[in-house]
Design an enzyme around this catalytic site. Sequence first.
Site, PDB file in Angstrom:
ATOM      1  N   SER A  16     -40.450 -20.228   0.685  1.00 46.82           N
ATOM      2  CA  SER A  16     -41.521 -21.189   0.404  1.00 46.82           C
ATOM      3  C   SER A  16     -41.085 -22.218  -0.644  1.00 46.82           C
ATOM      4  O   SER A  16     -41.485 -23.384  -0.581  1.00 46.82           O
ATOM      5  CB  SER A  16     -42.808 -20.480  -0.017  1.00 46.82           C
ATOM      6  OG  SER A  16     -42.682 -19.912  -1.292  1.00 46.82           O
ATOM      7  N   ARG A  90     -29.892 -11.747  -5.719  1.00 47.25           N
ATOM      8  CA  ARG A  90     -28.738 -10.923  -6.108  1.00 47.25           C
ATOM      9  C   ARG A  90     -28.185 -11.343  -7.471  1.00 47.25           C
ATOM     10  O   ARG A  90     -28.163 -12.532  -7.792  1.00 47.25           O
ATOM     11  CB  ARG A  90     -27.616 -11.080  -5.073  1.00 47.25           C
ATOM     12  CG  ARG A  90     -27.778 -10.205  -3.853  1.00 47.25           C
ATOM     13  CD  ARG A  90     -26.639 -10.449  -2.894  1.00 47.25           C
ATOM     14  NE  ARG A  90     -25.342 -10.075  -3.432  1.00 47.25           N
ATOM     15  CZ  ARG A  90     -24.835  -8.846  -3.402  1.00 47.25           C
ATOM     16  NH1 ARG A  90     -25.495  -7.874  -2.824  1.00 47.25           N
ATOM     17  NH2 ARG A  90     -23.647  -8.584  -3.913  1.00 47.25           N
ATOM     18  N   HIS A 108     -37.680 -18.725 -11.598  1.00 42.66           N
ATOM     19  CA  HIS A 108     -38.033 -17.330 -11.869  1.00 42.66           C
ATOM     20  C   HIS A 108     -39.527 -17.246 -12.194  1.00 42.66           C
ATOM     21  O   HIS A 108     -40.038 -18.067 -12.965  1.00 42.66           O
ATOM     22  CB  HIS A 108     -37.199 -16.816 -13.048  1.00 42.66           C
ATOM     23  CG  HIS A 108     -37.463 -15.372 -13.341  1.00 42.66           C
ATOM     24  ND1 HIS A 108     -37.006 -14.354 -12.535  1.00 42.66           N
ATOM     25  CD2 HIS A 108     -38.155 -14.787 -14.348  1.00 42.66           C
ATOM     26  CE1 HIS A 108     -37.398 -13.194 -13.032  1.00 42.66           C
ATOM     27  NE2 HIS A 108     -38.094 -13.430 -14.133  1.00 42.66           N
ATOM     28  N   SER A 135     -40.535 -20.353 -14.589  1.00 35.84           N
ATOM     29  CA  SER A 135     -39.522 -21.091 -15.343  1.00 35.84           C
ATOM     30  C   SER A 135     -38.404 -21.545 -14.417  1.00 35.84           C
ATOM     31  O   SER A 135     -38.050 -20.827 -13.482  1.00 35.84           O
ATOM     32  CB  SER A 135     -38.886 -20.184 -16.420  1.00 35.84           C
ATOM     33  OG  SER A 135     -39.853 -19.617 -17.262  1.00 35.84           O
ATOM     34  N   THR A 140     -26.628 -18.744 -15.945  1.00 38.35           N
ATOM     35  CA  THR A 140     -25.470 -18.222 -16.684  1.00 38.35           C
ATOM     36  C   THR A 140     -25.253 -16.781 -16.214  1.00 38.35           C
ATOM     37  O   THR A 140     -26.009 -16.278 -15.384  1.00 38.35           O
ATOM     38  CB  THR A 140     -25.731 -18.220 -18.204  1.00 38.35           C
ATOM     39  OG1 THR A 140     -26.844 -17.348 -18.467  1.00 38.35           O
ATOM     40  CG2 THR A 140     -26.020 -19.608 -18.735  1.00 38.35           C
ATOM     41  N   GLU A 142     -25.888 -14.116 -17.627  1.00 41.24           N
ATOM     42  CA  GLU A 142     -27.002 -13.215 -17.951  1.00 41.24           C
ATOM     43  C   GLU A 142     -28.137 -13.421 -16.953  1.00 41.24           C
ATOM     44  O   GLU A 142     -28.625 -14.551 -16.785  1.00 41.24           O
ATOM     45  CB  GLU A 142     -27.510 -13.499 -19.376  1.00 41.24           C
ATOM     46  CG  GLU A 142     -28.504 -12.468 -19.860  1.00 41.24           C
ATOM     47  CD  GLU A 142     -29.276 -12.912 -21.112  1.00 41.24           C
ATOM     48  OE1 GLU A 142     -30.300 -12.304 -21.418  1.00 41.24           O
ATOM     49  OE2 GLU A 142     -28.840 -13.888 -21.755  1.00 41.24           O
ATOM     50  N   ASP A 144     -31.333 -14.175 -15.249  1.00 38.72           N
ATOM     51  CA  ASP A 144     -32.539 -14.894 -15.681  1.00 38.72           C
ATOM     52  C   ASP A 144     -32.458 -15.263 -17.166  1.00 38.72           C
ATOM     53  O   ASP A 144     -33.481 -15.331 -17.846  1.00 38.72           O
ATOM     54  CB  ASP A 144     -33.808 -14.066 -15.414  1.00 38.72           C
ATOM     55  CG  ASP A 144     -33.946 -13.673 -13.954  1.00 38.72           C
ATOM     56  OD1 ASP A 144     -33.622 -14.497 -13.086  1.00 38.72           O
ATOM     57  OD2 ASP A 144     -34.373 -12.535 -13.685  1.00 38.72           O
TER      58      ASP A 144
HETATM   59  C1  GAR Z   1     -40.308 -16.863  -5.913  1.00 38.52           C
HETATM   60  O1  GAR Z   1     -41.486 -16.395  -6.504  1.00 38.52           O
HETATM   61  C2  GAR Z   1     -39.221 -17.011  -6.970  1.00 38.52           C
HETATM   62  O2  GAR Z   1     -39.699 -17.446  -8.201  1.00 38.52           O
HETATM   63  C3  GAR Z   1     -38.695 -15.597  -7.051  1.00 38.52           C
HETATM   64  O3  GAR Z   1     -38.651 -15.170  -5.712  1.00 38.52           O
HETATM   65  C4  GAR Z   1     -39.702 -15.808  -4.987  1.00 38.52           C
HETATM   66  C5  GAR Z   1     -39.110 -16.434  -3.748  1.00 38.52           C
HETATM   67  O4  GAR Z   1     -40.121 -16.881  -2.888  1.00 38.52           O
HETATM   68  N1  GAR Z   1     -37.388 -15.566  -7.645  1.00 38.52           N
HETATM   69  C6  GAR Z   1     -36.970 -14.575  -8.440  1.00 38.52           C
HETATM   70  O5  GAR Z   1     -37.649 -13.599  -8.694  1.00 38.52           O
HETATM   71  C7  GAR Z   1     -35.567 -14.744  -9.003  1.00 38.52           C
HETATM   72  N2  GAR Z   1     -35.337 -13.861 -10.087  1.00 38.52           N
HETATM   73  P1  GAR Z   1     -39.766 -17.886  -1.711  1.00 38.52           P
HETATM   74  O6  GAR Z   1     -38.665 -17.234  -0.897  1.00 38.52           O
HETATM   75  O7  GAR Z   1     -41.049 -18.000  -0.927  1.00 38.52           O
HETATM   76  O8  GAR Z   1     -39.344 -19.183  -2.339  1.00 38.52           O
END
Ligand code: GAR
Length: 211
Positions: A16, A90, A108, A135, A140, A142, A144
């Site tokens: 999305s 990943r 994130h 956010s 990097t 680390e 997130d």
């Molecule tokens: C989103 O909420 C994004 O912020 C999160 O995965 C979802 C992907 O949704 N990302 C993380 O958690 C990365 N650490 P999408 O496939 O519908 O864009």
Amino acid sequence: MDRPLRVAALVSGRGSNLAALIAARLPIDMVLVGSDKAKAGALQVARDAGIPTVAFSPKDYADRAAFDRALFGAVADAQPDLLVLAGYMRIIDAAVVADWAGRAINIHPSLLPKYQGLHTHRRCLEAGDTEHGASVHYVTAELDGGPVVAQARIAVGPADTEETLAQRLLVEEHKLLPAVVGAIATGRLRWNGQPLFDGTPLTCPLDITHL
Ligand code: GAR
């Protein structure tokens, strides 16, 4: 830059955020969408938009570093100026990440530095927070953990559940990610060893309303 910003994206899920980035009609060329999951809905989103796609399966590689070298090698071959992690789930090998310093961003679903990793909505509720958010940060080694450039916020109400928070926050994510990519495409946001906005080092994350 006298040409549109070349953007590649990595995705693992439904896509999305990728769809929102495409729909925003920014002055960018989407040159590749790559995934660790051949069946990710996000790859179909990309194909529907006519964007080239690649998928690599981690189980075909001896270890994380070998997989990351293959996937990120394919991304590098597409010569993007910017790599967007749009729901890429990943952890990335530190040596591979280092090659993309200042050229890769991630979205994130938390107000970083709070809640790095998974289950951010649940952890926000468990902590009793009255505010949640998303956010965008430079990537990097680390997880997130890189410099945060912009955030969007929502209020948390007493009736909120993980699902309602996820749903409401996603609407904001869909504005935040294109806003940040747009700021990079127009040169307002740059990396010079650290993020600069309108030529000034960012001392704290921008609120989306300032983008
Ligand atoms: C989103 O909420 C994004 O912020 C999160 O995965 C979802 C992907 O949704 N990302 C993380 O958690 C990365 N650490 P999408 O496939 O519908 O864009």
